[in-house]
Write a protein that holds these residues in place. Structure first.
Motif, mmCIF file in Angstrom:
data_model
loop_
_atom_site.group_PDB
_atom_site.id
_atom_site.type_symbol
_atom_site.label_atom_id
_atom_site.label_comp_id
_atom_site.label_asym_id
_atom_site.label_seq_id
_atom_site.Cartn_x
_atom_site.Cartn_y
_atom_site.Cartn_z
ATOM 1 N N ARG A 85 0.845 -1.191 0.000
ATOM 2 C CA ARG A 85 0.000 0.000 0.000
ATOM 3 C C ARG A 85 0.882 1.242 0.000
ATOM 4 O O ARG A 85 1.079 1.894 1.023
ATOM 5 C CB ARG A 85 -0.939 -0.010 1.221
ATOM 6 N N PHE A 86 1.438 1.539 -1.169
ATOM 7 C CA PHE A 86 2.315 2.695 -1.280
ATOM 8 C C PHE A 86 1.518 3.988 -1.138
ATOM 9 O O PHE A 86 0.345 4.059 -1.520
ATOM 10 C CB PHE A 86 3.045 2.674 -2.621
ATOM 11 N N GLY A 87 2.205 5.019 -0.614
ATOM 12 C CA GLY A 87 1.547 6.311 -0.491
ATOM 13 C C GLY A 87 1.117 6.859 -1.832
ATOM 14 O O GLY A 87 0.084 7.523 -1.941
ATOM 15 N N ALA A 88 1.898 6.583 -2.869
ATOM 16 C CA ALA A 88 1.546 6.969 -4.235
ATOM 17 C C ALA A 88 2.336 6.088 -5.188
ATOM 18 O O ALA A 88 3.488 5.742 -4.917
ATOM 19 C CB ALA A 88 1.853 8.441 -4.491
ATOM 20 N N MET A 89 1.693 5.716 -6.299
ATOM 21 C CA MET A 89 2.367 4.963 -7.350
ATOM 22 C C MET A 89 1.797 5.417 -8.681
ATOM 23 O O MET A 89 0.596 5.300 -8.928
ATOM 24 C CB MET A 89 2.193 3.455 -7.183
ATOM 25 N N GLY A 90 2.662 5.959 -9.538
ATOM 26 C CA GLY A 90 2.212 6.511 -10.800
ATOM 27 C C GLY A 90 1.889 5.447 -11.836
ATOM 28 O O GLY A 90 2.263 4.275 -11.720
ATOM 29 N N THR A 91 1.220 5.886 -12.884
ATOM 30 C CA THR A 91 0.847 5.008 -13.989
ATOM 31 C C THR A 91 2.088 4.430 -14.661
ATOM 32 O O THR A 91 3.073 5.131 -14.887
ATOM 33 C CB THR A 91 0.038 5.796 -15.030
ATOM 34 N N GLY A 92 2.033 3.143 -14.970
ATOM 35 C CA GLY A 92 3.116 2.508 -15.705
ATOM 36 C C GLY A 92 4.294 2.070 -14.867
ATOM 37 O O GLY A 92 5.240 1.484 -15.394
ATOM 38 N N THR A 93 4.268 2.324 -13.571
ATOM 39 C CA THR A 93 5.369 1.904 -12.701
ATOM 40 C C THR A 93 5.219 0.430 -12.362
ATOM 41 O O THR A 93 4.118 -0.055 -12.114
ATOM 42 C CB THR A 93 5.390 2.758 -11.422
ATOM 43 N N ARG A 94 6.341 -0.274 -12.329
ATOM 44 C CA ARG A 94 6.321 -1.712 -12.058
ATOM 45 C C ARG A 94 7.503 -2.087 -11.176
ATOM 46 O O ARG A 94 8.634 -1.689 -11.441
ATOM 47 C CB ARG A 94 6.376 -2.502 -13.364
ATOM 48 N N LEU A 95 7.211 -2.859 -10.123
ATOM 49 C CA LEU A 95 8.244 -3.444 -9.280
ATOM 50 C C LEU A 95 8.367 -4.909 -9.658
ATOM 51 O O LEU A 95 7.408 -5.683 -9.528
ATOM 52 C CB LEU A 95 7.892 -3.311 -7.793
ATOM 53 N N ALA A 96 9.536 -5.297 -10.130
ATOM 54 C CA ALA A 96 9.730 -6.650 -10.640
ATOM 55 C C ALA A 96 9.721 -7.664 -9.505
ATOM 56 O O ALA A 96 10.117 -7.378 -8.369
ATOM 57 C CB ALA A 96 11.034 -6.738 -11.416
ATOM 58 N N PHE A 97 9.277 -8.857 -9.829
ATOM 59 C CA PHE A 97 9.264 -9.980 -8.893
ATOM 60 C C PHE A 97 10.484 -10.861 -9.150
ATOM 61 O O PHE A 97 10.837 -11.102 -10.304
ATOM 62 C CB PHE A 97 7.982 -10.793 -9.085
ATOM 63 N N PRO A 98 11.161 -11.329 -8.083
ATOM 64 C CA PRO A 98 10.847 -11.135 -6.670
ATOM 65 C C PRO A 98 11.357 -9.798 -6.139
ATOM 66 O O PRO A 98 12.413 -9.323 -6.545
ATOM 67 C CB PRO A 98 11.574 -12.301 -5.994
ATOM 68 N N LEU A 99 10.576 -9.211 -5.229
ATOM 69 C CA LEU A 99 10.963 -7.962 -4.606
ATOM 70 C C LEU A 99 11.996 -8.220 -3.511
ATOM 71 O O LEU A 99 12.110 -9.329 -2.990
ATOM 72 C CB LEU A 99 9.751 -7.261 -3.992
ATOM 73 N N GLY A 100 12.733 -7.164 -3.159
ATOM 74 C CA GLY A 100 13.572 -7.217 -1.977
ATOM 75 C C GLY A 100 12.736 -6.886 -0.745
ATOM 76 O O GLY A 100 11.521 -7.071 -0.725
ATOM 77 N N THR A 101 13.389 -6.384 0.296
ATOM 78 C CA THR A 101 12.670 -5.967 1.499
ATOM 79 C C THR A 101 11.948 -4.653 1.224
ATOM 80 O O THR A 101 12.549 -3.700 0.732
ATOM 81 C CB THR A 101 13.645 -5.789 2.672
ATOM 82 N N VAL A 102 10.667 -4.613 1.535
ATOM 83 C CA VAL A 102 9.869 -3.399 1.353
ATOM 84 C C VAL A 102 9.031 -3.191 2.604
ATOM 85 O O VAL A 102 8.261 -4.071 2.992
ATOM 86 C CB VAL A 102 8.944 -3.502 0.116
ATOM 87 N N PHE A 103 9.200 -2.033 3.253
ATOM 88 C CA PHE A 103 8.295 -1.677 4.345
ATOM 89 C C PHE A 103 8.206 -0.159 4.453
ATOM 90 O O PHE A 103 9.002 0.569 3.865
ATOM 91 C CB PHE A 103 8.700 -2.323 5.677
ATOM 92 N N GLY A 104 7.198 0.287 5.211
ATOM 93 C CA GLY A 104 6.914 1.720 5.293
ATOM 94 C C GLY A 104 6.295 2.258 4.020
ATOM 95 O O GLY A 104 6.450 3.441 3.699
ATOM 96 N N GLU A 105 5.554 1.403 3.288
ATOM 97 C CA GLU A 105 5.016 1.803 1.986
ATOM 98 C C GLU A 105 4.149 3.059 2.022
ATOM 99 O O GLU A 105 4.180 3.842 1.059
ATOM 100 C CB GLU A 105 4.193 0.667 1.356
ATOM 101 N N PRO A 106 3.342 3.305 3.085
ATOM 102 C CA PRO A 106 2.536 4.535 3.065
ATOM 103 C C PRO A 106 3.369 5.807 2.967
ATOM 104 O O PRO A 106 2.851 6.853 2.570
ATOM 105 C CB PRO A 106 1.773 4.470 4.397
ATOM 106 N N TRP A 107 4.651 5.730 3.312
ATOM 107 C CA TRP A 107 5.530 6.902 3.251
ATOM 108 C C TRP A 107 6.499 6.831 2.073
ATOM 109 O O TRP A 107 7.478 7.552 2.021
ATOM 110 C CB TRP A 107 6.286 7.039 4.570
ATOM 111 N N ILE A 108 6.198 5.941 1.121
ATOM 112 C CA ILE A 108 6.989 5.825 -0.108
ATOM 113 C C ILE A 108 6.123 6.278 -1.277
ATOM 114 O O ILE A 108 5.043 5.732 -1.504
ATOM 115 C CB ILE A 108 7.471 4.378 -0.333
#
Length: 265
Positions: free
Chosen positions: A42-65
């Motif tokens: 649940r990212f704070g914002a994610m623009g159109t066309g953005t993609r995070l490839a799988f597998p992801l690394g460590t991700v936390f604090g998404e509301p502030w990213i």
């Protein structure tokens, strides 16, 4: 006597390989994170066309990213906001990534305090950006138990950060800067500079008055000759027919757009 090849075993192995590769390709497509399919993130914002490839690394604090549009985040990239998960970091974003940013495989962006990456920055693989560093003021206390120091990091738009570079807390990198592979950047870096080494230092810089100093040793890029069609470019680059057709469509759209801008149209 040469050992007889087990054709049935080879056939099974080939089939298994195809199944594994097809399954992994499916997992990569399905597991990638986009604004339309964020999964559990649940990212704070994610623009159109953005993609995070799988597998992801460590991700936390998404509301502030906050991620801009048309970003490419490679496999095993770590993005964190805050010292640890589940912290309340306040109303403002901590990690801001602009439009069109590419983060290479295995890179880390650690934002315990604010980190800003400008638009159209390209990171090679395994770049490490952090706003936090260990302190060792007390010689009697283990370094890992001492409270870390935090300073904001800012990377200007249009930068190219080479493979394995490290950007330390407090770094302020200007616009269109090249950071050489393996460089360790601290402090301020001016616009239109090339830095290298550990610690990084300016080895080349561009100014309006003098151009690049020292002068570039590579030849200037050769412009595309007038009249060259997208099909000819595709033939030179080895692109397939579908890509060639798409380039032709874009060329027609651009021509139509220019026609609309002409007086009297």
């Amino acid at each position: 006597m040469p050992k007889r090849k087990n054709t049935f075993s080879s056939w099974r192995r080939g089939l298994a390989q195809r199944v594994v590769h097809a399954g992994w390709a499916w997992a990569q497509r399905t597991g990638s994170v986009t604004a339309e399919h964020p999964g559990r993130y649940r990212f704070g914002a994610m623009g159109t066309g953005t993609r995070l490839a799988f597998p992801l690394g460590t991700v936390f604090g998404e509301p502030w990213i906050h991620l801009g549009a048309h970003c490419v985040i490679g496999e095993q990239v770590t993005l964190t906001a805050g010292l640890m998960p589940d912290l309340d970091l306040g109303p403002d974003p901590i990690l801001r990534i602009g439009d069109g940013v590419v983060l290479g495989r295995g890179s880390h962006v650690i934002a315990d305090t604010t980190v800003t990456i400008g638009s159209d920055c390209y990171f090679g693989p395994y770049v490490y950006v952090t706003s936090t560093n260990h302190s060792y003021d007390d010689p009697h206390e283990p370094i890992g138990k001492q409270w870390p120091r935090m300073e904001p990091v800012e990377i200007g738009p249009g930068c190219w950060i080479g493979t394995g570079a490290v950007v330390l807390p407090g770094a302020r990198i200007g616009r269109n800067v090249v950071v050489a592979a393996g460089a360790v950047v601290r402090g301020a870096v001016p616009d239109h500079a090339v830095v290298a080494g550990a610690p990084a230092r300016v080895v080349r810089r561009w100014t309006p008055a003098d151009g690049w100093q020292p002068p570039l040793r590579t030849p200037q890029p050769v412009p595309i000759p007038e009249g060259v069609t997208p099909e000819q470019l595709c033939a030179l680059s080895g692109l397939d027919e579908e890509a060639a057709a798409r380039l032709a469509e874009l060329d027609e759209e651009a021509a139509a757009g220019l026609a609309e801008l002409e007086p009297g149209s």
